[in-house]
Design a protein around this motif. Structure first.
Motif, PDB file in Angstrom:
ATOM      1  N   ARG A 156      -7.569 -28.094   4.661  1.00 37.66           N
ATOM      2  CA  ARG A 156      -7.368 -28.930   5.842  1.00 37.66           C
ATOM      3  C   ARG A 156      -8.466 -29.982   5.902  1.00 37.66           C
ATOM      4  O   ARG A 156      -9.660 -29.650   5.957  1.00 37.66           O
ATOM      5  CB  ARG A 156      -7.425 -28.076   7.111  1.00 37.66           C
ATOM      6  CG  ARG A 156      -6.085 -27.774   7.767  1.00 37.66           C
ATOM      7  CD  ARG A 156      -5.147 -27.003   6.895  1.00 37.66           C
ATOM      8  NE  ARG A 156      -3.877 -26.699   7.570  1.00 37.66           N
ATOM      9  CZ  ARG A 156      -2.878 -26.081   6.968  1.00 37.66           C
ATOM     10  NH1 ARG A 156      -2.977 -25.710   5.706  1.00 37.66           N
ATOM     11  NH2 ARG A 156      -1.766 -25.829   7.638  1.00 37.66           N
ATOM     12  N   VAL A 180      -3.902 -30.856   3.344  1.00 38.06           N
ATOM     13  CA  VAL A 180      -3.214 -31.069   4.618  1.00 38.06           C
ATOM     14  C   VAL A 180      -4.063 -31.972   5.503  1.00 38.06           C
ATOM     15  O   VAL A 180      -5.236 -31.691   5.753  1.00 38.06           O
ATOM     16  CB  VAL A 180      -2.978 -29.717   5.330  1.00 38.06           C
ATOM     17  CG1 VAL A 180      -2.238 -29.927   6.642  1.00 38.06           C
ATOM     18  CG2 VAL A 180      -2.196 -28.773   4.418  1.00 38.06           C
ATOM     19  N   THR A 214       6.028 -30.754   6.378  1.00 41.56           N
ATOM     20  CA  THR A 214       5.962 -30.782   4.914  1.00 41.56           C
ATOM     21  C   THR A 214       6.235 -32.211   4.418  1.00 41.56           C
ATOM     22  O   THR A 214       6.749 -33.048   5.154  1.00 41.56           O
ATOM     23  CB  THR A 214       7.031 -29.865   4.301  1.00 41.56           C
ATOM     24  OG1 THR A 214       8.324 -30.368   4.654  1.00 41.56           O
ATOM     25  CG2 THR A 214       6.884 -28.436   4.786  1.00 41.56           C
ATOM     26  N   GLY A 222      -3.813 -27.137  -0.003  1.00 40.61           N
ATOM     27  CA  GLY A 222      -3.934 -26.350   1.213  1.00 40.61           C
ATOM     28  C   GLY A 222      -5.164 -26.632   2.057  1.00 40.61           C
ATOM     29  O   GLY A 222      -5.195 -26.265   3.238  1.00 40.61           O
ATOM     30  N   PHE A 234       2.303 -23.441  14.322  1.00 35.74           N
ATOM     31  CA  PHE A 234       1.340 -22.837  13.406  1.00 35.74           C
ATOM     32  C   PHE A 234       0.775 -21.573  14.054  1.00 35.74           C
ATOM     33  O   PHE A 234       0.169 -21.648  15.118  1.00 35.74           O
ATOM     34  CB  PHE A 234       0.227 -23.852  13.124  1.00 35.74           C
ATOM     35  CG  PHE A 234      -0.764 -23.393  12.099  1.00 35.74           C
ATOM     36  CD1 PHE A 234      -0.415 -23.285  10.758  1.00 35.74           C
ATOM     37  CD2 PHE A 234      -2.063 -23.076  12.474  1.00 35.74           C
ATOM     38  CE1 PHE A 234      -1.336 -22.879   9.808  1.00 35.74           C
ATOM     39  CE2 PHE A 234      -2.997 -22.666  11.527  1.00 35.74           C
ATOM     40  CZ  PHE A 234      -2.630 -22.563  10.190  1.00 35.74           C
ATOM     41  N   ASP A 235       1.057 -20.455  13.415  1.00 30.37           N
ATOM     42  CA  ASP A 235       0.445 -19.202  13.839  1.00 30.37           C
ATOM     43  C   ASP A 235       0.785 -18.852  15.291  1.00 30.37           C
ATOM     44  O   ASP A 235      -0.078 -18.405  16.039  1.00 30.37           O
ATOM     45  CB  ASP A 235      -1.087 -19.357  13.695  1.00 30.37           C
ATOM     46  CG  ASP A 235      -1.719 -18.032  13.276  1.00 30.37           C
ATOM     47  OD1 ASP A 235      -0.972 -17.073  13.035  1.00 30.37           O
ATOM     48  OD2 ASP A 235      -2.951 -17.978  13.208  1.00 30.37           O
ATOM     49  N   MET A 252       0.088 -19.421   6.075  1.00 34.72           N
ATOM     50  CA  MET A 252       1.388 -19.956   6.489  1.00 34.72           C
ATOM     51  C   MET A 252       1.519 -21.415   6.079  1.00 34.72           C
ATOM     52  O   MET A 252       1.671 -22.299   6.916  1.00 34.72           O
ATOM     53  CB  MET A 252       1.543 -19.814   8.001  1.00 34.72           C
ATOM     54  CG  MET A 252       2.989 -19.644   8.411  1.00 34.72           C
ATOM     55  SD  MET A 252       3.204 -19.847  10.162  1.00 34.72           S
ATOM     56  CE  MET A 252       3.126 -21.625  10.329  1.00 34.72           C
ATOM     57  N   ASP A 253       1.448 -21.695   4.801  1.00 32.37           N
ATOM     58  CA  ASP A 253       1.427 -23.083   4.363  1.00 32.37           C
ATOM     59  C   ASP A 253       2.805 -23.683   4.169  1.00 32.37           C
ATOM     60  O   ASP A 253       2.966 -24.882   4.178  1.00 32.37           O
ATOM     61  CB  ASP A 253       0.622 -23.209   3.076  1.00 32.37           C
ATOM     62  CG  ASP A 253      -0.696 -23.867   3.370  1.00 32.37           C
ATOM     63  OD1 ASP A 253      -1.370 -24.258   2.451  1.00 32.37           O
ATOM     64  OD2 ASP A 253      -1.013 -24.017   4.568  1.00 32.37           O
ATOM     65  N   VAL A 254       3.774 -22.852   3.976  1.00 32.92           N
ATOM     66  CA  VAL A 254       5.121 -23.377   3.793  1.00 32.92           C
ATOM     67  C   VAL A 254       5.891 -23.089   5.079  1.00 32.92           C
ATOM     68  O   VAL A 254       5.785 -22.019   5.661  1.00 32.92           O
ATOM     69  CB  VAL A 254       5.788 -22.728   2.568  1.00 32.92           C
ATOM     70  CG1 VAL A 254       7.260 -23.080   2.506  1.00 32.92           C
ATOM     71  CG2 VAL A 254       5.087 -23.178   1.290  1.00 32.92           C
ATOM     72  N   SER A 255       6.635 -24.084   5.537  1.00 34.99           N
ATOM     73  CA  SER A 255       7.287 -23.931   6.827  1.00 34.99           C
ATOM     74  C   SER A 255       8.287 -22.780   6.768  1.00 34.99           C
ATOM     75  O   SER A 255       8.968 -22.580   5.779  1.00 34.99           O
ATOM     76  CB  SER A 255       7.994 -25.223   7.201  1.00 34.99           C
ATOM     77  OG  SER A 255       9.060 -25.462   6.327  1.00 34.99           O
ATOM     78  N   ARG A 256       8.330 -22.034   7.845  1.00 35.22           N
ATOM     79  CA  ARG A 256       9.210 -20.864   7.886  1.00 35.22           C
ATOM     80  C   ARG A 256      10.487 -21.206   8.624  1.00 35.22           C
ATOM     81  O   ARG A 256      10.478 -22.061   9.510  1.00 35.22           O
ATOM     82  CB  ARG A 256       8.506 -19.727   8.630  1.00 35.22           C
ATOM     83  CG  ARG A 256       7.234 -19.293   7.966  1.00 35.22           C
ATOM     84  CD  ARG A 256       6.626 -18.155   8.729  1.00 35.22           C
ATOM     85  NE  ARG A 256       6.428 -18.502  10.136  1.00 35.22           N
ATOM     86  CZ  ARG A 256       5.686 -17.765  10.956  1.00 35.22           C
ATOM     87  NH1 ARG A 256       5.105 -16.659  10.531  1.00 35.22           N
ATOM     88  NH2 ARG A 256       5.526 -18.128  12.211  1.00 35.22           N
ATOM     89  N   VAL A 277       2.880 -28.264   2.955  1.00 38.91           N
ATOM     90  CA  VAL A 277       2.545 -28.874   4.234  1.00 38.91           C
ATOM     91  C   VAL A 277       1.689 -30.113   3.980  1.00 38.91           C
ATOM     92  O   VAL A 277       0.765 -30.087   3.167  1.00 38.91           O
ATOM     93  CB  VAL A 277       1.812 -27.868   5.134  1.00 38.91           C
ATOM     94  CG1 VAL A 277       1.273 -28.547   6.393  1.00 38.91           C
ATOM     95  CG2 VAL A 277       2.760 -26.735   5.522  1.00 38.91           C
ATOM     96  N   GLU A 316       7.809 -29.035  -0.621  1.00 39.16           N
ATOM     97  CA  GLU A 316       7.768 -28.087   0.507  1.00 39.16           C
ATOM     98  C   GLU A 316       6.340 -27.777   0.943  1.00 39.16           C
ATOM     99  O   GLU A 316       6.134 -26.964   1.847  1.00 39.16           O
ATOM    100  CB  GLU A 316       8.489 -26.785   0.153  1.00 39.16           C
ATOM    101  CG  GLU A 316       9.989 -26.935  -0.103  1.00 39.16           C
ATOM    102  CD  GLU A 316      10.801 -27.261   1.142  1.00 39.16           C
ATOM    103  OE1 GLU A 316      10.229 -27.281   2.256  1.00 39.16           O
ATOM    104  OE2 GLU A 316      12.010 -27.523   0.989  1.00 39.16           O
TER     105      GLU A 316
END
Lengths: 534, 534
Positions: free
Chosen positions: B67, B91, B188, B65, B384-385, A1-5, B169, B167
């Motif tokens: 972290r 990130v 982002t 990507g 997140f998640d 889920m790296d791009v904001s939804r 993160v 876009e």
């Protein structure tokens, strides 16, 4: 889920002109929007009038992508159209009323304009443009017996605009280059909002000398059809400022209007600044504390000094139709400005998120003198329907300004000349702008233009064209002698190379200008090649 | 061709943190970045150090990507990581060093952190967190025998960062709600840049009283792990300001640091402001001209008055982890602030492009009192998640702040209470915040907290918990009598409803606080239900 939804139950809120207006309405309260000699109302009514216009256009069949052209002077109606047309997802075509009837027709047809909103006084121009045409855009006349006012009055003041994608095109206009047909330039909502934020931020964060902030009173003096009046009405509206629209630029009334409405911030080309200064002086009207961003053409130090003497705070800004437009402006304070007025005439430091570079003749970046190139997220990505022109504009991944510049030790950009106006004499570059500024230092000179004339021996040689001030008591021969002496003194001081002294100095009654008031060197060159200089 | 096309030979320049840094480096020159007791350098070196860090991380295998967590106080190293990590497309996980070891481990694991950059003094916390764990993130120790400095020194100062999509993160951190596990929040590049422009613009355009502009000196006093220190280091860097990083917040040295480095702009929670004021008073150190945005908890008018007496310019700001964070702040000027200090305590008007509404109990907008909801393009789109939490956050298409607010006649927002802290007594709402502010007006009171306690007859009744000032010469009984008298006088003046007088007033040695220094009412409620109040 790296791009904001997108939110599960929400919608992504984009950078649209609707959000700019909403912020302005929340901030502006009863600060006034004024058209000189016309209406005067607060932000709640601006909101209602934009909604009414949205309803009117919607009823006329305007929808996503429709080109709606505006033919008007600087009025509150134009400001309303700046928002209402794009907020429908339609495209505002800001027609240049100074073009010839033929060019005007070309731009309206090329853009695919379906509806024209025209001030009554400009309808004859439109009729001339489309005389004998088979297909004519629909016309809605504003003022004097037009249907516009009646339609606005009966329209729904709580009309709800549709959701508009931030990437939809919001505005469309034409830039008249010095060669070929006018080129179409478009901006999306997102580009206009980003320009508004970045330029607004830069002006707000600058020294008091050139700041635009809460409490300022804004009035444009570059036409609203010209690159959205440099994007400033969007900035003024976002901040909820008092705004004054001057209608037709009338030298006689401008000084009084500025004083009466306590205008504190404007922008214009040097010629307009000079016109207002002349008239204010004649009327004995004070313009103290009026901050003016001067662009479009180079501001000569002599003009900056004169404006400061009258209590104004002039400073140069720079940009072009393809850059939305403001890329940079002079940063200074009152003390520095009075000590070094030439610093006001540099185009200064870039606004946030604009990257400027000097490209050498080998297309390498970071040369000391060469073409100024730019990057920023809100620059024109391509000319409308012109892949060849677009390719040239962005050659190598940077937008090419067509101006030769240097960057000073303190990071400020100084424009040397237009790339095509720079004169190459004996293998060395001569700046026509620099020569013009030096000629204008003489009190007898009103305007000056310098172009390069082909020369068998030197490649090119500079020729100067001078319009003397009306009151100048000099004969042409006396004036030429005085100007040559002035330039020689610059050579003696090491401020000008000897080969920059013009081959000829011609005196003319008027210098040719383009539709936006810039010196038209193309026509000057035509004069010289045709031997017709009257 | 309605949507702008990428240039044939160019690339679209997005809103990325790399462009923010480039603008700052162009504007900042030799203005200093300082860590208290540590390094001091200009913007050209900031640029080089960010590149070095990019090279170091790249060599450690960091890529798009990945972290990378930071465990540090407020230092120049943190500022460098704010840029270098996202500029790699990776990130930055800003780990909260005030969490328990267990919570810290949860957030590092939940975010998928692969590499931790930790200050030497914080390594024991990290070791405790991962004691006995099978998988431990890679560790790079900064300072005292760490490899960080050696790696930085030998790294390439002209490292070129890759192109990063706007876009992607850029940052990831956790917000510790009052219930359940910490929630992950991400931003982002584009969201951070938009927040930087909009909040920077609002602060620059505001009155001198609360402005942040060219010439200001910035120092954070909310931790850099807490919502990017409210996004202010990005604003300060974009403007190229002098920046002072205080390291560990040490009350003894802060007043001197502020005076010596001529700090003019900070932001903090009320407790930290009070701590600095206490110490400055003790030391006889002047803090004149220090502008402070106060947020995180409500600023009581008594604190605002006291700060103004010491020559400070305090004003309330408001936002939350999910809003990047700043949504609005008090707009005022020096004259209004001294005449009506309570206006400094309103959270004020929204920043440009933020839309705020009050949602009534029926979820209808534009109620007079109800939950504050927000829209803007840079708000967290989803946890997140955590789709369930995300759905609640955005129910009905607006971000729910969880705060009860009203909007004053002049458009300024006033926070009434946390939605879950507001007390409902006899069907009427009692604002715990309002009661706390009124209790703190008494000179003997250092801190106060009010919660609702279940009551068979009234539904809920307010209970107050008070920490007396160290020097207060009153017994508990005397203090209670004095406070009841104070509140009664408010009732008599019609400023407080009779039923708002607390059922009980308890005196405590300390009030429980969350990891970011806010009153922890969850623990207070636990105390009362467990009968354990020591």
């Amino acid at each position: 889920m790296d791009v904001s939804r997108p939110p599960p139950n929400g919608r992504r809120c984009g950078l649209t002109l609707g959000t700019v207006l909403a912020s302005g309405v929340a901030a502006g309260g009863n600060r006034q929007i004024i058209t000189h000699g016309g209406m005067r109302f607060g932000y709640p009514e601006l909101d209602q009038r934009v909604r009414r216009l949205g309803a009117v256009l919607c009823a006329l069949g305007v929808s996503a992508g429709t080109r709606v052209a505006m033919l008007d002077r600087d009025t509150h109606r134009y400001l309303e159209a700046y928002f209402a047309v794009p907020m429908l997802g339609a495209v505002l075509m800001t027609a240049n009323i100074r073009l010839s009837a033929q060019q005007l027709r070309y731009t309206l047809e090329h853009s695919g304009t379906r509806l024209v909103l025209a001030a009554a006084e400009l309808v004859p121009l439109l009729k001339e443009a489309f005389a004998g045409a088979a297909v004519i855009p629909e016309l809605l006349v504003m003022g004097e017996d037009g249907q516009y006012d009646a339609l606005m009055e009966s329209a729904d003041a709580s009309f709800e605009f549709p959701d508009v994608d931030e990437e939809s095109v919001a505005t469309h206009f034409y830039t008249t280059g010095t060669t070929g047909l006018p080129k179409g330039v478009t901006y999306t909502h997102r580009q206009l909002v980003e320009h508004t934020l970045a330029v607004g931020f830069a002006l707000a964060a600058a020294d008091d000398y050139q700041s635009l902030r809460q409490g300022d009173v804004y009035m444009p003096l570059t036409p609203m059809f010209h690159v959205h009046a440099w994007g400033m009405p969007y900035i003024a509206t976002l901040l909820g400022l008092k705004q004054v629209y001057p209608g037709r630029y009338d030298a006689l009334t401008l000084p009084g209007l500025i004083a009466t409405e306590r205008v504190t911030f404007s922008h214009c080309v040097p010629t307009v600044l000079q016109m207002v200064l002349d008239e204010a002086e004649r009327q004995g009207q004070s313009l103290h504390g009026w901050k003016v961003m001067v662009g479009g053409s180079a501001m000569a130090p002599a003009l900056a000094r004169r404006a400061m003497k009258s209590g104004l705070q002039p400073f140069a800004g720079y940009g072009m139709s393809e850059t939305c437009p403001v890329l940079c402006f002079a940063r200074t304070n009152a003390q520095e400005a009075s000590a070094y007025p030439e610093r006001l005439c540099r185009v200064g430091h870039p606004v946030p998120l604009v990257q400027l570079q000097i490209e050498g003749e080998d297309r390498q970046p970071d040369a000391t003198e060469g073409e100024l190139v730019a990057r920023a997220s809100w620059l024109t990505q391509a000319y409308f329907d012109d892949p060849t022109g677009s390719g040239r504009l962005w050659e190598g991944g940077h937008l090419h300004t067509g101006d030769v510049a240097t960057i000073d030790m303190d990071g400020a950009v100084r424009i040397v000349d237009r790339l095509k106006d720079v004169i190459k004499s004996g293998g060395e570059w001569v700046s026509s702008l620099d020569l013009e500024a030096k000629l204008r230092e003489h009190p007898a000179v009103d305007e000056a233009a310098v172009i390069g004339i082909p020369d068998a021996k030197w490649g090119e040689r500079p020729w100067a064209f001078v319009k003397l001030a009306a009151a100048a008591p000099l004969s042409a021969a006396e004036a030429e002698a005085a100007l040559r002496e002035l330039l020689q003194s610059h050579v003696a001081q090491g401020l000008l190379p000897r080969f920059a002294i013009p081959e000829r100095i011609e005196f003319v009654d008027e210098l040719p200008k383009t539709s936006v008031g810039k010196l038209d060197k193309k026509r000057l060159r035509l004069w010289t090649s045709e031997g017709d200089m009257t």
